[in-house]
Scaffold this active site. Sequence first.
Site, PDB file in Angstrom:
ATOM      1  N   GLU A   1      -7.542  -1.506  -9.642  1.00 40.80           N
ATOM      2  CA  GLU A   1      -7.040  -1.275  -8.286  1.00 40.80           C
ATOM      3  C   GLU A   1      -6.772   0.209  -8.052  1.00 40.80           C
ATOM      4  O   GLU A   1      -6.116   0.857  -8.870  1.00 40.80           O
ATOM      5  CB  GLU A   1      -5.759  -2.068  -8.035  1.00 40.80           C
ATOM      6  CG  GLU A   1      -5.269  -1.964  -6.587  1.00 40.80           C
ATOM      7  CD  GLU A   1      -4.082  -2.863  -6.293  1.00 40.80           C
ATOM      8  OE1 GLU A   1      -3.365  -3.237  -7.243  1.00 40.80           O
ATOM      9  OE2 GLU A   1      -3.862  -3.202  -5.109  1.00 40.80           O
TER      10      GLU A   1
ATOM     11  N   ASP B   1      -1.504   1.047   1.069  1.00 43.48           N
ATOM     12  CA  ASP B   1      -1.186   1.788  -0.147  1.00 43.48           C
ATOM     13  C   ASP B   1      -2.210   1.623  -1.258  1.00 43.48           C
ATOM     14  O   ASP B   1      -2.398   2.511  -2.082  1.00 43.48           O
ATOM     15  CB  ASP B   1       0.196   1.377  -0.672  1.00 43.48           C
ATOM     16  CG  ASP B   1       0.173   0.021  -1.364  1.00 43.48           C
ATOM     17  OD1 ASP B   1      -0.216  -0.965  -0.715  1.00 43.48           O
ATOM     18  OD2 ASP B   1       0.529  -0.047  -2.558  1.00 43.48           O
TER      19      ASP B   1
ATOM     20  N   TYR C   1       7.543  -2.182  -5.190  1.00 48.51           N
ATOM     21  CA  TYR C   1       8.001  -0.814  -5.461  1.00 48.51           C
ATOM     22  C   TYR C   1       9.518  -0.851  -5.607  1.00 48.51           C
ATOM     23  O   TYR C   1      10.251  -0.787  -4.627  1.00 48.51           O
ATOM     24  CB  TYR C   1       7.585   0.143  -4.340  1.00 48.51           C
ATOM     25  CG  TYR C   1       6.098   0.368  -4.270  1.00 48.51           C
ATOM     26  CD1 TYR C   1       5.460   1.228  -5.162  1.00 48.51           C
ATOM     27  CD2 TYR C   1       5.320  -0.301  -3.323  1.00 48.51           C
ATOM     28  CE1 TYR C   1       4.093   1.419  -5.114  1.00 48.51           C
ATOM     29  CE2 TYR C   1       3.944  -0.097  -3.265  1.00 48.51           C
ATOM     30  CZ  TYR C   1       3.341   0.758  -4.159  1.00 48.51           C
ATOM     31  OH  TYR C   1       1.992   0.948  -4.113  1.00 48.51           O
TER      32      TYR C   1
ATOM     33  N   ASP D   1      -4.385  -3.857  -0.999  1.00 44.46           N
ATOM     34  CA  ASP D   1      -3.865  -4.883  -0.105  1.00 44.46           C
ATOM     35  C   ASP D   1      -3.763  -4.335   1.312  1.00 44.46           C
ATOM     36  O   ASP D   1      -4.264  -3.251   1.622  1.00 44.46           O
ATOM     37  CB  ASP D   1      -2.509  -5.391  -0.606  1.00 44.46           C
ATOM     38  CG  ASP D   1      -1.536  -4.252  -0.900  1.00 44.46           C
ATOM     39  OD1 ASP D   1      -1.617  -3.208  -0.215  1.00 44.46           O
ATOM     40  OD2 ASP D   1      -0.704  -4.387  -1.810  1.00 44.46           O
TER      41      ASP D   1
END
Length: 475
Positions: A430, A75, A223, A78
């Site tokens: 990120e 995603d 999330y 990571d």
Amino acid sequence: MACSTNIWVVIFFLCLLAGPIIAQDYKDALGKSILFFEGQRSGRLPVSQRVKWRGDSALIDGKIEHVNLIGGYYDAGDNVKFGWPMAFSLTLLSWAAIEYPTQISSANQLPHLQRAIRWGTNFLIRAHTSTTTLYTQVGDGNADHQCWERPEDMDTPRTLYKITSNSPGSEVAAEVAAAFAAASIVFKNIDSNYSAKLLRRSQSLFAFADKYRGSYQASCPFYCSYSGYQDELLWAAAWLYKAGGGNNYLNYALNNQGWSQCPSEFSWDNKFAGAQILLAKEFLNGKSNLEKFKKDADSFVCALMPGSSSVQIKTTPAGKEGITCGSVNFSTSKIKAFAKSQVDYILGNNPLQMSYMVGFGNKYPTQLHHRASSLPSIYNHPARVGCNDGYSSWYSINNPNPNTHVGAIVGGPNSGDQFVDSRSDYSHSEPTTYMNAAFVGSVAALIGQNRRQINSQFNEPILCDKQISTKNVSQ
């Protein structure tokens, strides 16, 4: 007073920034934003892979429960595969392909976009193992964040998470249903059998999400569901109707229009604005009983526009048909100008004169918070880089990443238009799949416009009141 739905499609994709760029650069930005997804791939990479510093990874995903969960996308920076934001990314990519096929084709990017969508939907099909079982996550987020290692070296637990009738998660089931329905439209005239398969899967998952209602919290704290599942149910119903699933899905949205709220964001968590925009288009096409969705969509635009009496988005210091927001009327041209300014800010028209897309322009972030990018390619450094070695030898050094993750869009500047290029600042450095997916449609909409520059009154980046552009917790 109806705003062009194409304008809305540009607007609701935005939650980051603002500025102007030359029209000829939009094709380059589009291509790079799609290329990014190849750098996020998990599984066995195809011969056509263009991001050459990546290798095969996570080839035993699902094995512990005798299912094939190889493939899909990591995603962000990571090595975890989160099904909920992955599905949202695919829905947005499909929406871009549906709304702007001519513009995307003019940049020779439509086949690449279709492959990006299919790479994700193939994984989600494998994750949907029965009518009441959907695997929603592969990898332990907490364990993964304790290590800084390449996906190709990954040895952290590949823990599996799933939803069932006994442990429901309506948000993720409905979002995957939306992704399948949207993708079925993309592939309808390309691979009719695959399209029909996607539509059947979408209908099955929607029924699962609606019958076994329950909020999805398995991916917390990364999330978490804040908006509940009603937005995803409306969003999925709207896509199923658009995909030709039947009038019952439109009736579902109509019967549950009381769920619709006036949001100030459109994100992996909150889909109300997306559903409203899809259904507002049906209202404009003559379905007058959907007027509430049109009004709510107008309110969303009002929440974004600078100068609106109901603006709910904070801006940084730089930064006749239409919509009426209190006493202020915004023409479609002014709304589109503001949307364009947001794209242009990302691409370099900002106080720092830097692009927040890696590889675009002459100045862009070089220290992405991204494991695969920040560690040497397995082809240049075959020796394994261990969990702690990655942190000590690569994460902490103040050097550019050895691999340029072309097309990656980072979190962006702070509220004062400043950006520190630091690998440790994950909230600003990120990239994520859903930020790039949103950008694909936004920039595609601008291809083919003339080269005149946008009025400087919209050189203002917008920042969401709460951070929704990245995960809530990251390392």
